[in-house]
Design a protein around this motif. Structure first.
Motif, short mmCIF file in Angstrom:
data_model
loop_
_atom_site.label_atom_id
_atom_site.label_comp_id
_atom_site.label_asym_id
_atom_site.label_seq_id
_atom_site.Cartn_x
_atom_site.Cartn_y
_atom_site.Cartn_z
N THR A 1 0.85 -1.20 0.00
CA THR A 1 0.00 0.00 0.00
C THR A 1 0.88 1.23 0.00
OG1 THR A 1 0.01 0.13 2.39
CG2 THR A 1 -1.73 -1.20 1.37
N ARG A 2 0.25 2.39 -0.30
CA ARG A 2 1.03 3.64 -0.31
C ARG A 2 1.60 3.91 1.07
NH1 ARG A 2 -3.19 5.17 -3.67
NH2 ARG A 2 -2.49 5.03 -5.82
N GLU A 3 0.83 3.59 2.09
CA GLU A 3 1.30 3.84 3.46
C GLU A 3 2.58 3.04 3.73
OE1 GLU A 3 -1.98 3.13 2.76
OE2 GLU A 3 -2.43 5.28 2.87
N GLU A 4 2.54 1.80 3.29
CA GLU A 4 3.73 0.96 3.53
C GLU A 4 4.94 1.52 2.81
OE1 GLU A 4 2.47 -3.63 3.98
OE2 GLU A 4 1.81 -2.68 2.14
N ILE A 5 4.69 1.98 1.59
CA ILE A 5 5.81 2.52 0.81
C ILE A 5 6.39 3.73 1.52
CG2 ILE A 5 6.39 3.68 -1.35
CD1 ILE A 5 4.41 1.85 -2.73
N ILE A 6 5.49 4.60 1.99
CA ILE A 6 5.98 5.81 2.65
C ILE A 6 6.70 5.46 3.95
CG2 ILE A 6 5.23 7.94 3.77
CD1 ILE A 6 3.11 8.15 1.59
N ALA A 7 6.15 4.50 4.67
CA ALA A 7 6.80 4.11 5.93
C ALA A 7 8.21 3.60 5.66
CB ALA A 7 5.96 3.04 6.63
N ALA A 8 8.35 2.79 4.62
CA ALA A 8 9.68 2.26 4.29
C ALA A 8 10.61 3.39 3.88
CB ALA A 8 9.57 1.22 3.18
N ALA A 9 10.08 4.32 3.09
CA ALA A 9 10.91 5.43 2.63
C ALA A 9 11.34 6.30 3.81
CB ALA A 9 10.15 6.26 1.61
#
Ligand SMILES: Nc1ncnc2c1ncn2[C@@H]1O[C@H](COP(=O)(O)OP(=O)(O)OP(=O)(O)O)[C@@H](O)[C@H]1O
Ligand SMILES: [Mg+2]
Lengths: 768, 153
Positions: free
Chosen positions: A617-625
């Motif tokens: 999900t976008r949230e996961e991507i942002i969290a990883a970034a």
């Protein structure tokens, strides 16, 4: 004597204790010399002498002594009884193994052999050491409680003589009937193919009707008319409508067959392409290391296409031609066998010519393919390296390289065209000659009233079609050879067995804990030994720092742990299971890897971060970034997470690329995290920030971190110091500092260079 | 020349450099083993550090040169193929029977990419065990050999 060959057989025999199959010189010369209770334990057939020329020699270990016979010693067997201080040392370099027998004072003897017999040598050393020890200590020989493969140290089943993993190498060439192997891809379409074939049959038959109708037209209409009889409009109408009908029928059937077969061949081509690509992706890094991008691209791209064209156009034509010839021949024979025989006279000649030319053409076309790959290779080399080319102003040279490749291409083509261009006209000449013969013989037959003029006309009509077909059939030679060459190069890929093979009986791990064990691992790239006897056990959740000089084998060790390569000796275990018995993809999905050279794919930043988990999900991507400290710089880009990174991530700086690849590794939430110089291209402040984030993330994950900046590894539970492929020190920072060994030196060197270090990272920032 | 070289009882070369430091187990390494074997030989210690550099072997005293040559001969293994007797197939993997300057041998060629060109006429063939065979000049091979090679190049 082909030294290699026989030694390989020897390895295959696997010298084990009391093996019944002693090779000849041993059983003949040695057995009589043995003492009463002496038994041959293992032997090694040497294939080199000490001057490294190919020759045969023997080393034998018994329970009492070591014996050897080499060409240098002539017919005598040298021997050394077991005694304290004796040592048999084993080393290898550049494909040649060395065994040295030494005692405390001097070297007693040395022997050389090629790595082809390495397994036997390792076994011999094992036996020697066991028996020497038992001889010196007086204790019985310690049998290893579990049988293990001498090469990879994997446990063997009691009934296994050889390690199933190590003996998988196959050395059989693929069969030469390559084109027939395409059947594998044609099989799913066999119904369509059958339909196509029947249509071909029907349409060919339909095209043969018109010449047949010329016979009654001549004999029943025209010749009687010349002799004064009136023309019968009914017969003429019938015959003409027959002509028209058959032409229409041939048209319709021809259309249907071409259409069906073109559809099928296009699909076969597509299947071939995707299958080849899928197979290619499964091959190991070793395969890619040895090959050139341009070549692989040419194989998968243009050669599958060529095969497809061959199947849809030429093979179809060829089938039609063959059918046509067979049917024509049948018709001709049914009309007049003698004339038919004469007509078919040039056929064997043409067949012979085709045969002669074929071989030349095939090698020629294979060569052209290779040269063509060379041309692509130049492109695939230069275009990614364009910055270097421009920086060093070498455009002229690269252009010259390309021109040379092209010139080579031309030269090879010219040579082939010489043969090829002669071929077609010769067939035409034979054809004309054939027609001449038919005319002459036909006129003679007519004059003898053996046949009617109508029959002769029909023959001539048939035969001109027939020869026209022969001409086009001769053309099939070249395209078949081209397609066969292409097919061979594709099957080269398809036949290649990955050097990190999928296990035959895969073990599934389920939830991975992350205990990694590297057991006595040795590794070679080709003949260069990179790692030797590396033993390392990493507990679940532990963070281990790998340090060592550049080129000491850190990345290589990581490659082995990720199973990009298989260890040459020894094995890697995860949670106690040999990683070679796990499905490769399943195993790797547990590993988050940040490479020394980060690679980004053409696409958006978000896509690149989510590469290992496309449904993130976008949230996961942002969290990883965020965790990788990439979030802020991404937001500074004009399109944020939707920015395109360009091919290989060109539009980002080195440090930015690195942070994206860290985010990518973090996103899959792996049990095992491997950071190979993950923060080498970022400035010290950013590094500290990433480090802070990583510190949280490594919690509960088995982590292997490689870093040149030793300060990066301060959180590591243990540090492992590698030096020239061997583990030289293990311990925490403080322990290793106290020890004042290799790590201490590395650390001191860096502490002294701290100023230059800062300069370095500034440079990198500027350059990126 | 500012070093001494001897061979000890273990068969190892021992180099004593200009400052009198002894290096045991040193090894000579050619810098260009294929393209210029005679021009430039480094002597490295067991750590892999260079302890001496020799521009040309023949500038050295004879006995040292002999020691080095000896050691090189026993370390360097790159049989030069003089004749290709035959290959088992033109598709790889294929087994090659060859005559080399070190005697007859046969080996398995795993793939075409193991034939590597070095310059215009020199070729390096790596076998399935990583042993490298050298074809110094393909034009000097006999016709059979050239024809066989042609099929792979
Ligand atoms: N694909 C390859 N083929 C042949 N040799 C290789 C290959 N990759 C690495 N090597 C060699 O293996 C040795 C170890 O390389 P490795 O990449 O493991 O070093 P490293 O410890 O990671 O060094 P660095 O700190 O510079 O990254 C090097 O001497 C290198 O030349
Ligand atoms: Mg590295």
């Amino acid at each position: 004597m082909p030294a290699h060959e026989s030694s390989m057989n020897n390895t295959a025999l696997s010298p084990t204790s009391n093996s019944p199959s002693l090779p000849d010189p041993l059983s003949r010369e040695l057995v009589p010399r043995l003492a009463g209770n002496e038994a041959i334990l293992s032997w090694l057939e040497l294939d080199l002498d000490t001057r490294l020329t190919f020759s045969q020699g023997w080393i034998v270990v018994t329970n009492r002594r070591l014996l050897a016979k080499t060409p240098e010693t002539g017919e005598t067997w040298q021997e050394w009884g077991y005694r304290p201080g004796l040592m048999l040392k084993h080393t290898d370099h550049a494909g040649v193994g060395t065994l040295e027998l030494v005692d405390a004072q001097q070297r007693l003897a040395n022997w050389r052999y090629t790595l082809a017999v390495n397994v036997a040598a390792l076994k011999l050393v094992d036996h020697f050491e066991q028996h020497l020890e038992s001889h010196v200590t007086g204790e019985p020989v310690k049998q290893a409680n579990e049988a293990i493969c001498p090469k990879c140290k994997a446990p063997l089943e009691p009934d296994q003589e050889e390690c199933p993993i190590c003996t998988q190498e196959i050395h059989t060439p693929p069969s030469t009937w390559t084109l027939f192997r395409l059947w594998r891809f044609a099989k799913p379409y066999k119904n369509q193919l059958l339909a196509g074939f029947l249509l071909t049959l029907a349409s060919t038959a339909a095209t043969l009707v018109p010449p047949y109708l010329t016979m009654p037209l001549m004999d029943k209409v025209l010749i009687p008319y010349q002799n004064g009889a009136p023309i019968d409009p009914k017969i003429v109408g019938l015959l003409l409508s027959g002509l028209l009908g058959s032409a229409l029928l041939a048209w319709g059937l021809g259309w249907a067959k071409t259409y069906i077969l073109a559809l099928v061949s296009e699909r076969i081509g597509a299947d071939l392409r995707t299958t080849t690509y899928e197979h290619l992706l499964r091959l190991s890094l070793e395969y890619f290391g040895g090959r050139r991008t341009g070549d692989l691209m040419a194989r998968i791209g243009s050669e599958t296409d060529r095969i497809c064209v061959f199947l849809s156009l030429h093979l179809l034509d060829f089938a039609t031609d063959v059918l046509m010839i067979v049917m024509t021949a049948a018709i001709l024979f049914s009309i007049n066998p003698w004339l038919a025989l004469v007509t078919l006279l040039p056929l064997p000649f043409i067949a012979w010519m085709i045969h002669v030319v074929r071989d030349k053409l095939r090698t020629g076309f294979e060569k052209i393919d290779r040269v063509w790959s060379e041309v692509t290779n130049v492109l695939a080399d230069t275009i990614p390296g364009i910055r270097v080319v421009k920086a060093f102003a070498q455009e002229r040279r690269e252009a010259e390289r390309f021109r040379n490749a092209n010139r080579h291409n031309l030269a090879v083509n010219d040579k082939l065209n010489k043969i090829w261009s002669l071929f077609s006209p010769t067939v035409s000449l034979l054809t004309e000659a054939g027609l001449l013969v038919v005319w002459a013989f036909g006129i003679w037959l007519v004059s003898k009233d053996q046949i009617t003029v109508g029959v002769l006309t029909a023959f001539l009509a048939y035969i001109s079609r027939f020869y026209a077909r022969l001409d086009s059939m001769s053309r099939i030679v070249s395209v078949t050879q081209k397609a066969a060459a292409g097919a061979k190069r594709i099957f080269d890929i398809l036949d290649h067995v990955s050097s990190v093979p999928e296990p035959t009986n895969p073990v599934h791990l389920g939830a991975v804990q992350g205990r990694i064990e590297v057991r006595d691992v040795g590794f070679r790239y080709g003949n260069r030994a990179i790692l030797r006897g590396v033993d390392l056990a990493i507990a679940p959740g532990e963070m281990v720092g790998l340090v060592g000089h550049s080129g000491s084998g850190k990345s290589t060790l990581v490659n082995l742990i990720c199973r990009f390569y298989d260890a040459t000796e020894g094995a890697v275990f995860i949670d106690g299971v040999d990683i070679r018995s796990l499905p490769v993809a399943e195993y790797r999905s547990n590993i988050g890897l940040v490479l020394q050279e980060p690679f980004l794919f053409f696409g958006t930043i978000a896509e690149n971060i989510a590469y290992g988990k496309p449904d993130a999900t976008r949230e996961e991507i942002i969290a990883a970034a965020r965790a990788a400290h990439a979030h802020e710089f991404i937001l500074r880009l004009p399109q944020g997470y939707d920015s395109l990174v360009g091919e290989r991530g060109q539009s980002l700086s080195g440090g930015e690329r690195q942070r994206i690849s860290i985010a990518r590794a973090l996103l899959i939430d792996p049990r095992i995290l491997i950071l190979d110089e993950a923060t080498s291209s970022v400035d010290s402040t950013t590094e500290k920030e990433i480090q802070k984030a990583l510190d949280n993330l490594v919690q509960g994950r088995t982590t292997i971190a490689i870093a040149h900046r030793l300060s990066t590894l301060r959180k590591a539970d243990r540090l492992v110091v590698l030096d020239r492929g061997q583990v030289v020190e293990v311990g925490s920072h403080d322990e290793l500092m106290a020890k004042e060994g290799a790590y201490y030196q590395l650390y001191q060197a860096q502490a002294r260079n701290v100023d230059t270090d800062i300069d370095d990272s500034d440079d990198e920032e500027g350059d990126a | 020349m500012s070093f001494e070289l001897t061979r000890n009882a273990f068969g190892r070369l021992v180099l004593t450099d200009g400052e009198g430091i002894r290096h045991e187990g040193v090894l000579p390494v050619r810098a260009f083993p294929v393209t210029a074997p005679e021009a430039g030989i480094a002597v490295v210690n067991t750590e892999g550090h260079e302890v001496a550099w020799i521009d040309r072997l023949k500038d050295l005293p004879a006995e040292i040169a002999a020691l080095l040559k000896d050691e090189l001969a026993s370390r360097e293994f790159m049989p030069a193929i003089q004749r290709i007797k035959g290959v088992s197939s033109f598709a790889t993997p294929s087994t090659w029977d060859v005559v080399t300057d070190r005697g007859e041998a046969s080996f398995v060629l795993k793939g075409e990419e193991d034939l590597r060109r070095l310059g215009q006429t020199t070729l390096i063939v790596a076998d399935s065990h990583g042993i490298q065979y050298l074809i110094r000049d393909i034009t000097t091979l006999d016709k059979t050999g050239r024809r066989i090679l042609d099929r792979f190049l």
